[in-house]
Design an enzyme around this catalytic site. Structure first.
Site, PDB file in Angstrom:
ATOM      1  N   GLY B 164       0.816  -1.214   0.000  1.00 29.16           N
ATOM      2  CA  GLY B 164       0.000   0.000   0.000  1.00 29.16           C
ATOM      3  C   GLY B 164       0.844   1.256   0.000  1.00 29.16           C
ATOM      4  O   GLY B 164       0.604   2.190  -0.765  1.00 29.16           O
ATOM      5  N   ILE B 165       1.878   1.279   0.856  1.00 29.15           N
ATOM      6  CA  ILE B 165       2.716   2.475   0.941  1.00 29.15           C
ATOM      7  C   ILE B 165       3.541   2.631  -0.338  1.00 29.15           C
ATOM      8  O   ILE B 165       3.628   3.729  -0.916  1.00 29.15           O
ATOM      9  CB  ILE B 165       3.631   2.421   2.178  1.00 29.15           C
ATOM     10  CG1 ILE B 165       2.784   2.396   3.457  1.00 29.15           C
ATOM     11  CG2 ILE B 165       4.598   3.601   2.196  1.00 29.15           C
ATOM     12  CD1 ILE B 165       3.574   2.101   4.730  1.00 29.15           C
ATOM     13  N   THR B 242      11.574   4.536   4.719  1.00 27.35           N
ATOM     14  CA  THR B 242      10.467   4.913   5.606  1.00 27.35           C
ATOM     15  C   THR B 242       9.837   3.667   6.203  1.00 27.35           C
ATOM     16  O   THR B 242       8.728   3.725   6.744  1.00 27.35           O
ATOM     17  CB  THR B 242       9.368   5.691   4.844  1.00 27.35           C
ATOM     18  OG1 THR B 242       8.932   4.891   3.734  1.00 27.35           O
ATOM     19  CG2 THR B 242       9.861   7.026   4.359  1.00 27.35           C
ATOM     20  N   ALA B 243      10.537   2.522   6.110  1.00 25.82           N
ATOM     21  CA  ALA B 243       9.979   1.244   6.563  1.00 25.82           C
ATOM     22  C   ALA B 243      10.435   0.967   8.006  1.00 25.82           C
ATOM     23  O   ALA B 243       9.805   1.454   8.941  1.00 25.82           O
ATOM     24  CB  ALA B 243      10.393   0.129   5.606  1.00 25.82           C
ATOM     25  N   ARG B 244      11.505   0.217   8.154  1.00 26.72           N
ATOM     26  CA  ARG B 244      12.093   0.015   9.473  1.00 26.72           C
ATOM     27  C   ARG B 244      13.607   0.142   9.321  1.00 26.72           C
ATOM     28  O   ARG B 244      14.179  -0.349   8.346  1.00 26.72           O
ATOM     29  CB  ARG B 244      11.751  -1.378  10.046  1.00 26.72           C
ATOM     30  CG  ARG B 244      10.319  -1.496  10.574  1.00 26.72           C
ATOM     31  CD  ARG B 244      10.140  -0.728  11.879  1.00 26.72           C
ATOM     32  NE  ARG B 244       8.792  -0.867  12.428  1.00 26.72           N
ATOM     33  CZ  ARG B 244       7.790  -0.022  12.167  1.00 26.72           C
ATOM     34  NH1 ARG B 244       7.956   0.996  11.341  1.00 26.72           N
ATOM     35  NH2 ARG B 244       6.605  -0.217  12.716  1.00 26.72           N
ATOM     36  N   ASP B 268      13.705   8.105   7.555  1.00 30.24           N
ATOM     37  CA  ASP B 268      12.736   8.436   8.609  1.00 30.24           C
ATOM     38  C   ASP B 268      12.835   7.424   9.737  1.00 30.24           C
ATOM     39  O   ASP B 268      12.194   7.571  10.770  1.00 30.24           O
ATOM     40  CB  ASP B 268      11.299   8.438   8.044  1.00 30.24           C
ATOM     41  CG  ASP B 268      10.260   8.981   9.018  1.00 30.24           C
ATOM     42  OD1 ASP B 268       9.142   8.425   9.085  1.00 30.24           O
ATOM     43  OD2 ASP B 268      10.567   9.964   9.738  1.00 30.24           O
ATOM     44  N   GLU B 273      16.645   3.283  16.749  1.00 29.58           N
ATOM     45  CA  GLU B 273      16.052   4.563  17.131  1.00 29.58           C
ATOM     46  C   GLU B 273      15.528   4.511  18.562  1.00 29.58           C
ATOM     47  O   GLU B 273      15.039   3.449  18.996  1.00 29.58           O
ATOM     48  CB  GLU B 273      14.942   4.960  16.154  1.00 29.58           C
ATOM     49  CG  GLU B 273      13.828   3.970  15.965  1.00 29.58           C
ATOM     50  CD  GLU B 273      12.876   4.327  14.836  1.00 29.58           C
ATOM     51  OE1 GLU B 273      13.283   4.334  13.650  1.00 29.58           O
ATOM     52  OE2 GLU B 273      11.696   4.591  15.150  1.00 29.58           O
ATOM     53  N   HIS B 291      11.231   9.493  12.580  1.00 26.44           N
ATOM     54  CA  HIS B 291      10.073   8.599  12.507  1.00 26.44           C
ATOM     55  C   HIS B 291       8.751   9.352  12.640  1.00 26.44           C
ATOM     56  O   HIS B 291       7.960   9.122  13.567  1.00 26.44           O
ATOM     57  CB  HIS B 291      10.157   7.484  13.562  1.00 26.44           C
ATOM     58  CG  HIS B 291       9.391   6.266  13.166  1.00 26.44           C
ATOM     59  ND1 HIS B 291       9.678   5.009  13.645  1.00 26.44           N
ATOM     60  CD2 HIS B 291       8.337   6.099  12.340  1.00 26.44           C
ATOM     61  CE1 HIS B 291       8.837   4.123  13.113  1.00 26.44           C
ATOM     62  NE2 HIS B 291       8.012   4.773  12.324  1.00 26.44           N
TER      63      HIS B 291
END
Lengths: 332, 332
Positions: B164-165, B242-244, B268, B273, B291
């Protein structure tokens, strides 16, 4: 009797299309301006540059020659006919005295559209999503602690003031983020060019847009068009983005509007007195600011340089510029 | 007949009314256990008849933040559903849940637009190298630190994990005239691929100008972008994540930036983190966000409502609306 080739003068630098510049020597004699300042330039216009027919000028060359105003123009000889400007915005040139003197000006529409619209969309995202504050917080070692929630572009109304080539390229990008686009121009566009964007009067654009993007040229009519009165008409919490010219917006009034919360955030690539920036903006960690990066890519810079060179070649070989500025459109 | 018991692990910020409305079909508790030991005792006590859990991101230290095997073993037999707030659910041990007959849901779809907005901002920021320009401006040096960079137009965007992303990023990237290719475990239908070319993992690495990571983190994907992967990429590739964070070997990324294999990165998320590799923090070119993927009012509310809808479905129909992929075979 040999026919001498017309003399053309480069004001500023050509970085990417050097070969294409050299290739002009088939139709012209090429000089690169080495005057140290405006005073020297004026002397040289009476001397070695007195037979110049066309000038290739860059945005940065204003540091040497100063603005192309009536005072400078009258120093050129009657043989001078064409100013081929590298840039979409040509507010460094006073059009009226040029027209009076029979000097025609070309600029760089269309080649600038994509790169400038890319900066524009980056700033819209950055301002809506408060990304500058988030980035600063991270670099200070505070991660996202204290960084407030922000807003999505999806479903928001983007008002484009001046939907020309750059504005239309912006519309295409904004729609990919789910934004709805409306615009104000001096004249409504054809439905083909508007491509679904709603045409609204200036006051309605101010009153009903969630995000206002400034994409109009700077001239005496548009200077400070976004002033205190304009801010008063806007929605509370509006986001404003400017990639046009700093002086279309009253920068001090903008700082006040940010302080009052009328304007929730701004994204700016241009400033009234750049490179000087209002201290109220520099010290504001929420706003997202770029130092006039609009077209600063290899691909776009080269396309623009070639567009200027093509204008020179067209002027010399056909007597007509390819992209004469709108104010002079009727002259060719 | 008593209403089923639902437990909130974490906080509901925006959809409080929708949460309270669940009380028509369930008894609602908000977890107030202050330590892991106390929570485990409460799971045998006041929470021993809980049927469904609403679970969201919390600080790692809070009880229930990480649903690991130890905690799952302590869950009561009545607990059948864990409804997680987030697209990524790597902090829930789905294998241990499956063994105990617990089905997990996440929040696909609602996260796509906001996360893709961050992704596209980072793609632009990394391609155009905007971060050094912004810091140069803030230091009073205008554009002295601003490099000439690259346009997105015509560049190949390789999406690793086009769900989706990833699809939402593709739509945005097309607004900037990028060409999209992707790699998934299996090719998508023509409809879902919407024109994107399916390529092998190695071909994605070797032929993409920009690589966007949009795949879930699990045992197979941890460090999938490692030293070997970087070696297969184009010189000067741009990486966006922008995932992990743990999908990328962060040290290998720092090395690849140093060698200029990777021209720039937009991130991100980070492996550990809120800790970030000092080599990234010290890098003047990379564009880093803490994030903030879905941190908008609109999207946070949509996600909370999606979780609440999953809880309602669990309570009233004994099934979830958004079963995680690993559990789909368990419910059919």
């Amino acid at each position: 009797m040999t026919v001498t080739k017309p003399h053309i003068l480069l004001l500023g630098e050509i970085r990417h299309a050097k070969a294409e510049w050299e290739a002009l020597s088939d139709v012209a004699t090429l000089s690169v301006c080495d005057s140290a300042n405006r005073e020297q330039f004026i002397k040289d216009l009476k001397g070695k540059y007195s037979d110049v027919v066309a000038v290739y000028r860059t945005f940065n060359s204003v540091a040497i020659t100063g603005r192309f105003d009536a005072e400078l123009l009258k120093e050129f000889s009657p043989s001078f006919k064409y100013i081929c400007h590298n840039g979409a915005g040509y507010d460094q040139i006073d059009v009226v005295p040029c027209t009076e003197q029979g000097v025609h000006i070309s600029n760089c529409p269309s080649t600038v559209d994509d790169a400038t619209a890319d900066v524009n969309m980056f700033l819209i995202l950055g301002a809506l999503r408060n990304f500058n504050e988030a980035m600063v917080n991270l670099r200070k070692g505070n991660w996202n602690v204290g960084v407030p929630l922000s807003n999505d572009p999806d479903g928001k109304v983007l008002g484009i003031l001046g939907m020309g080539g750059i504005g239309r390229a912006l519309k295409k990008r904004a729609e990919a983020f789910g934004m709805t686009v409306q615009y104000y121009n001096r004249n409504e566009l054809s439905s083909e060019l508007a491509a679904g964007a709603k045409y609204v009067p200036f006051d309605e654009l101010l009153a009903t847009s969630d995000v206002l993007s400034l994409n109009l040229p700077l001239n005496p009519k548009t200077r400070h068009i976004i002033n205190k009165e304009a801010f008063d008409k806007m929605k509370d919490g509006i986001v404003i983005v400017n990639t046009a010219r700093g002086a279309v917006m009253d920068e001090a009034a903008l700082v006040d509007a940010l302080a009052s919360g009328k304007v929730k955030n701004v994204g700016l690539d241009v400033f009234e007195a750049e490179p000087k920036i209002h201290p109220g903006l520099v010290s504001n960690e929420k706003v997202i600011l770029l130092p006039h990066m609009g077209t600063l890519t290899y691909e776009t810079q080269k396309k623009m340089e070639i567009q200027v060179l093509d204008n020179i070649r067209a002027a010399l070989t056909t007597g007509k510029l390819n992209t004469i500025v709108p104010e002079q459109a009727g002259l060719q | 007949m008593t209403k089923p018991h639902v437990l909130l692990l974490g906080e509901i910020v925006h959809a409080k009314a929708e949460w309270e409305a669940l009380s028509e079909v369930a008894t609602l508790s908000v977890c107030d256990s202050s330590t892991k030991e106390e929570f485990i005792r409460d799971l045998a006590g006041k929470y021993s008849d809980v049927m469904a859990v609403y679970h969201c991101h919390m600080k790692d230290a809070k009880p229930g933040a990480i649903i690991n095997k130890e905690l799952i073993d302590a869950l009561p037999p009545s607990l059948k559903f864990i409804c997680h707030n987030g697209a990524g659910y790597d902090m829930v041990d789905v294998n241990a849940c499956a063994k105990k007959g617990i089905i997990v849901s996440n929040t696909p779809g609602t996260v796509s637009d906001a996360t893709a907005d961050v992704g596209m901002f980072l793609i632009l920021g990394a391609l155009r190298e905007f971060y050094p320009a912004m810091t140069s401006l803030r230091k009073g040096k205008w554009n002295m630190g601003a490099p000439i960079s690259r346009d997105p137009e015509g560049k190949v965007l390789g999406i690793l994990g086009m769900g989706g992303i990833g699809s939402a990023i593709k739509r945005r990237a097309e607004g900037f005239d990028m060409i999209t290719q992707y790699h998934n475990p299996e090719p998508l239908s023509d409809e879902l691929a919407a024109g994107a070319k399916y390529v092998s993992f190695d071909e994605l690495l070797a032929t993409s100008d920009v690589i966007s990571l949009n795949l879930p983190l699990n045992a197979q994907t941890r460090h999938i972008i490692n030293k070997d992967a970087f070696a297969k990429m184009k010189d000067g590739v741009v990486i966006v994540n922008t995932a992990r964070g743990a999908i990328i070997d962060e040290q290998a990324l720092v090395d690849a930036l140093e060698s200029r294999k990777v021209r720039c990165a937009g991130l991100d998320v980070f492996e550990a983190e809120p800790q970030i590799h000092p080599g990234l923090v010290a890098n003047e070119k990379v564009i880093l966000l803490p994030h903030v993927g879905t941190r908008t009012y609109e999207t946070q509310k949509k996600m909370e409502i999606q979780v609440i809808n999953n809880v309602r479905s669990a309570v009233t129909e004994a099934k979830l609306l958004n079963v995680v992929p690993e559990h789909i075979s368990l419910v059919h």
